[in-house]
Design a protein around this motif. Structure first.
Motif, short mmCIF file in Angstrom:
data_model
loop_
_atom_site.label_atom_id
_atom_site.label_comp_id
_atom_site.label_asym_id
_atom_site.label_seq_id
_atom_site.Cartn_x
_atom_site.Cartn_y
_atom_site.Cartn_z
N ARG A 92 30.06 35.50 44.33
CA ARG A 92 29.74 34.14 43.86
C ARG A 92 30.11 33.90 42.40
N THR A 93 30.74 34.87 41.74
CA THR A 93 31.18 34.61 40.37
C THR A 93 32.60 34.04 40.39
N VAL A 94 32.95 33.41 39.27
CA VAL A 94 34.28 32.84 39.10
C VAL A 94 34.81 33.29 37.74
N PRO A 95 36.14 33.36 37.56
CA PRO A 95 36.66 33.72 36.24
C PRO A 95 36.43 32.60 35.24
N ASN A 96 36.03 32.96 34.03
CA ASN A 96 35.90 31.96 32.97
C ASN A 96 37.17 31.92 32.14
N SER A 97 37.20 31.12 31.10
CA SER A 97 38.41 30.94 30.31
C SER A 97 38.76 32.17 29.48
N ALA A 98 37.79 33.08 29.30
CA ALA A 98 38.02 34.27 28.46
C ALA A 98 38.46 35.47 29.28
#
Length: 535
Positions: free
Chosen positions: A21-27
């Protein structure tokens, strides 16, 4: 034999690897995604002006606009109601995001949503400037159909004539729009002589006996050769705003004294430096006592919808003795400095202490020192310090920390997790400045929980102020909190205070002990306290 447990774990997963359920962030790290409705709340309060460290202003604005449109498509009535609620309650530092979102609603595919948005126009666009902003935004979304023209016409018809006259002389033109432009588009009809005369003056400059007295007063002070005494008398008798006065009269001591007596709270706060530089505000004067009284009046601050951020920025500027632009300087009056400091806390909703043990953890990583919060001069790092102080000011048991990821063992090198010597006994602007000298680094939002576990700190809740661009460290924040709960037996809670209107959070929405709130929402401190206090 392959040890799969060392390659993939649900208990201790490096930040560079995803969890379910996680997604990649901009970092480049992995975080939980905000729902569109949570992102709508964030956008309405924080906007996307100035962008962030990882996302430019344009990209962040487009992402938020798409999220707003998804909300409008899913439940237009709920979305419009949310826009109105945030705007009317004064929860946001600026009206711009709410006005933009209302323009999107006015251009929605569903006719029912468009009708609701246009009906909400007077509730969100309360001033002439707001109306001009809406006109510019809505024109970028749709054409000027009959319903839109009627809604704008109703804005001019519904207000009492004197209140409308005040708007027309205070906000004469903004962002390429004027009242004349909008009246010619909307063609509102009226049988009221005074309103008709006001419309004629706006469109053609015609003054008659029916034209409101406020407009006659405005025309009078615009004439050549008007002195300060006459202008001051007009300010007192007609409540002329300072925007209605020629620049040459703004140095008049008599005019400034009259303005201080009549000036709305927001305008007064913005003009404190100029009024002090002119000599109208000085120690031990009646004018200064009046200003301190205004800033101490909770009901008046609330009625004016004066946002805490406006008070914080005013405090920073006024205490510095210099304007952010130009050469204007002044000697700050101590009583006004202290009144601004106190008013910042007053402007938030009343919050009682929770009686719990709180770790207030400020993300001071590199990304938090870039960009701005709600288009202000505050960086997310500075805003985090201010928000933490609001909670610390009402609590009995708290520890403020600054954290950022470095090499080697965190917090043991002293450069990645630091106890900050700030609290409510320190003046607000000084406490905000105290974060300036802290080291920069990567973002590891699990550090506060890991530090508390290793150091034997028994905390009931962790309040983390961050942009959620966390990517460093050997474990996800949700895993670190669950490990802390298991090993200490304390059902510790996590509150994430988001300071950038991106779509990320470290709070798991499926964990009842975790909560995401919007930074610098005036309702945030009360929400945090209620959540921590709850069972």
């Amino acid at each position: 034999m392959l040890d799969y447990g060392k390659l993939f774990s649900l208990r201790r997963t490096p930040r560079s690897e995803p969890l379910p359920r996680t997604v990649p962030n901009s970092a480049g790290g992995h975080v939980l995604a905000l729902s569109d409705w949570a992102r709508l709340d964030r956008f309405l309060v924080l906007g996307s002006e100035g962008g962030s460290y990882y996302a430019g202003e344009r990209a962040l604005s487009r992402e938020n606009a798409v999220a707003v449109m998804r909300c409008l498509s899913e439940d237009g009535a709920r979305a419009v109601a949310t826009i109105v609620a945030v705007s009317e309650a004064g929860r946001a530092p600026k009206q711009d995001p709410a006005i933009f979102a209302l323009a999107l609603a006015a251009a929605a595919e569903a006719e029912a949503t468009r009708r609701l948005a246009l009906a909400a126009l007077p509730w969100v666009c309360r001033t002439g400037t707001h109306l001009f902003q809406f006109a510019g935004a809505v024109e970028a979304m749709r054409g000027w159909g009959r319903a839109l023209r009627r809604a704008v016409g109703d804005w001019y018809r519904a207000r009492p004539v004197e209140a409308l006259a005040y708007q027309t002389i205070k906000y004469r033109a903004r962002q390429g729009w004027s009242h004349r432009d909008l009246l010619r588009l909307a063609h509102p009809e009226t049988d009221e002589p005074a309103r008709k005369a006001l419309f004629d003056w706006i469109c053609r400059g015609t003054l008659t006996e029916e034209t409101p007295a406020l407009v006659h007063a405005f025309a009078g002070v615009q004439a050549e050769g008007v002195d300060g005494a006459f202008a001051a008398a007009q300010v007192r008798s007609h409540d002329l705003p300072w925007e209605a006065l020629p620049t040459g009269l703004m140095t008049s001591h008599a005019v400034n004294e009259a303005l201080i007596e009549r000036m709305p709270v927001g305008a007064l706060v913005r003009q404190l430096g100029r009024l002090t530089a002119s000599g109208a505000l000085a120690p031990f004067t009646a004018a200064t006592e009046h200003v301190v009284g205004v800033l101490s009046d909770r009901e008046r601050l609330s009625k004016a919808r004066l946002h805490p951020m406006a008070l914080l920025l005013a405090l920073q500027t006024y205490a510095s003795g210099r304007g952010q632009r130009g050469r204007l300087s002044w000697e700050p009056v101590s009583a006004i400095v202290e009144a601004l400091n106190a008013a910042f806390y007053t402007a938030f909703a009343n919050v009682g202490p929770t009686g719990r043990r709180l770790v207030l953890a400020l993300d001071v990583s590199g990304s938090m020192a870039c960009g701005s919060v709600a288009g202000s001069a505050l960086t997310p790092r500075e805003a985090a310090a201010a928000m933490a102080l609001v909670t610390a000011a009402t609590e009995e048991h708290w520890q403020v920390l600054g954290f950022t990821a470095g090499s080697g063992q965190p917090w043991r090198q002293g450069a990645t997790l630091t106890a900050l010597p700030i609290g409510p006994s320190m003046r607000l602007d000084q406490a905000v400045a105290a974060t300036d000298g802290l080291p920069f680094g990567g973002t590891d939002c699990a550090l506060p929980m890991r530090w508390a576990l290793e150091c034997g700190v028994r905390a009931d809740a962790f309040v983390v102020y961050t942009d959620s661009e966390t990517w460093a460290g050997p474990v996800h924040p949700v895993q670190a909190l669950r490990e802390y709960r298991e090993k200490t037996g304390i059902p510790a809670k996590l509150v994430v205070v988001g300071l950038v209107s991106n779509g990320f959070s470290i709070a798991d929405p499926e964990d009842a002990g975790m909560l995401d709130v919007v930074g610098f929402d005036t309702a945030a401190p009360a929400l945090i306290a209620d959540f921590i206090r709850g069972g």
